[in-house]
Design an enzyme around this catalytic site. Sequence first.
Site, mmCIF file in Angstrom:
data_model
loop_
_atom_site.group_PDB
_atom_site.id
_atom_site.type_symbol
_atom_site.label_atom_id
_atom_site.label_comp_id
_atom_site.label_asym_id
_atom_site.label_seq_id
_atom_site.Cartn_x
_atom_site.Cartn_y
_atom_site.Cartn_z
ATOM 1 N N TYR A 79 -8.941 13.847 -12.700
ATOM 2 C CA TYR A 79 -7.363 12.466 -11.837
ATOM 3 C C TYR A 79 -7.246 12.135 -13.236
ATOM 4 O O TYR A 79 -6.323 11.589 -13.322
ATOM 5 C CB TYR A 79 -8.711 11.308 -11.869
ATOM 6 N N TYR B 60 -10.094 3.834 -4.174
ATOM 7 C CA TYR B 60 -9.987 4.689 -2.297
ATOM 8 C C TYR B 60 -10.553 4.831 -1.700
ATOM 9 O O TYR B 60 -11.797 4.191 -1.870
ATOM 10 C CB TYR B 60 -9.644 5.711 -3.034
ATOM 11 N N PRO C 99 0.252 12.269 -2.532
ATOM 12 C CA PRO C 99 0.533 11.345 -3.875
ATOM 13 C C PRO C 99 -1.033 10.993 -3.659
ATOM 14 O O PRO C 99 -1.781 10.030 -5.191
ATOM 15 C CB PRO C 99 0.860 10.144 -3.048
HETATM 16 C C1 PHB Z 1 0.256 3.302 -6.926
HETATM 17 O O1 PHB Z 1 -0.269 3.043 -7.553
HETATM 18 O O2 PHB Z 1 1.267 3.643 -6.362
HETATM 19 C C2 PHB Z 1 -0.612 5.043 -6.708
HETATM 20 C C3 PHB Z 1 -1.819 5.081 -7.546
HETATM 21 C C4 PHB Z 1 -2.792 5.797 -7.113
HETATM 22 C C5 PHB Z 1 -1.955 6.999 -6.259
HETATM 23 C C6 PHB Z 1 -1.196 6.614 -5.572
HETATM 24 C C7 PHB Z 1 0.434 5.940 -6.126
HETATM 25 O O3 PHB Z 1 -2.743 7.707 -5.430
#
Ligand code: PHB
Length: 412
Positions: free
Chosen positions: A406, A223, A315
């Site tokens: 998480y 991230y 997301p």
């Molecule tokens: C994904 O792999 O599509 C994905 C992973 C983490 C996220 C959102 C999407 O926070």
Amino acid sequence: MGLRKHPDEFASYDPHESKQVTQIRTQVGIVGAGPAGLVLAHLLHLEGIDSVVLENRSRQHCEERIRAGVLEWGTVELLNQMGVGERMQREGLIHYGIEIRFGGRGHRIDFKDLTGRAITVYGQHEIIKDLIRARLESNGQIFFEVEDVSVHQFDTEYPSIRYRQDGNTHEIRCDFIAGCDGFHGICRPAIPTDALTVYERVYPFGWLGILAEAAPSSEELIYAYNDCGFALHSMRSPQITRLYLQCSPDEDLAKWPEDRIWQELQTRLADDSDWRLNEGPILQKGVTGMRSFVVEPMQYSRMFLAGDAAHIVPPTGAKGLNLAVADVRVLARALKHFYSLGRTNLLDQYSVTCLRRVWRVQRFSWWMTSMLHRHEGNPFDQRRQLAELDYVTSSRAASQSLAENYVGLPME
Ligand code: PHB
Ligand code: APR
């Protein structure tokens, strides 16, 4: 009268329709063959409770729809207990941490050290394939490509669902309806508006997501908070990378040729080392807006909303699928309680039970989103974000809070 095609089917003449209405009797009518609808149908099957799933798209569309890919430990445990986790165990990627990258440096959040738990990276569409196969192998009834689905009398003891298929009108008579038809479905809108309260926040940004035929450039998710905007490095397999970059909610994909996408991702994911993103052919790309949304209550008499039909999370926290599974786990337990003991207390408590987790997950998803996305305007916010990132990655207590949310809070 039409001939009985099925022990539970009988035809009746509908005076309003020139054709016969074929009727099916089941215990739970489920609208939607996404994660919520399919997990619910299989959980009910395992308890000997009959259901029918109605899906307006084709099986192929449902199995090829690229969505999220992070499974909480509780979701993995449940899928294994349901007997649908064999391929996930074989192909899923177990991750014991994520990296948060900002200011040119990466900071690992160590799930194993902080929680003892892991996440599994396994595409949602893969779960859909596994669940559809399991349902059909158990003689489960899933009607794909149905049209004009409508729900009726769910405030009585005789709910029904009507739909059209192959030019004929069909009616499912059931004891309960599960609205698992997602944010744009028909079940939530069928509830009287004065019975519902909507809580919503729309974010001033979205994500441009790609699926690329390129080996992942890191073993774990990254991230990245960057002056140019947020970016996320994820994956689907040792050959397929999943990547996202922050964009405007109505971004025009036509303005993002492949070279521009890769250049922006390289910029946003760069650190002070010579690390570079592996590039390759882009197999799929799309833009998604971002909102937080909850409707209360998640039920109305004998209709129960689950998953995206009841709530949407941004997301960033990778929670959508996991929250849908958590809802239907509560609903399946409540329905089992009703059919085995004749008691409605767990059904009456369904919404309250689900909403406790829903709001905790909404908070975490909002917090991750607000911390990691650059939004124009007040320079104070950018300094505050950097201070929050610095605190989260340098304080064990703060890292542990991120990690336990998480990997997934304990299920009810
Ligand atoms: C994904 O792999 O599509 C994905 C992973 C983490 C996220 C959102 C999407 O926070
Ligand atoms: N009739 C029948 N089926 C419908 C109708 C309708 N009127 N409207 C929608 N559907 C179907 C959709 O085609 C979809 O297959 O309902 C299903 C809803 O599935 P999802 O939208 O995936 O919602 P849910 O099962 O709650 O799962 C939430 O899926 O979309 C992701 O990001 C979301 O990860 C989250 C998860």
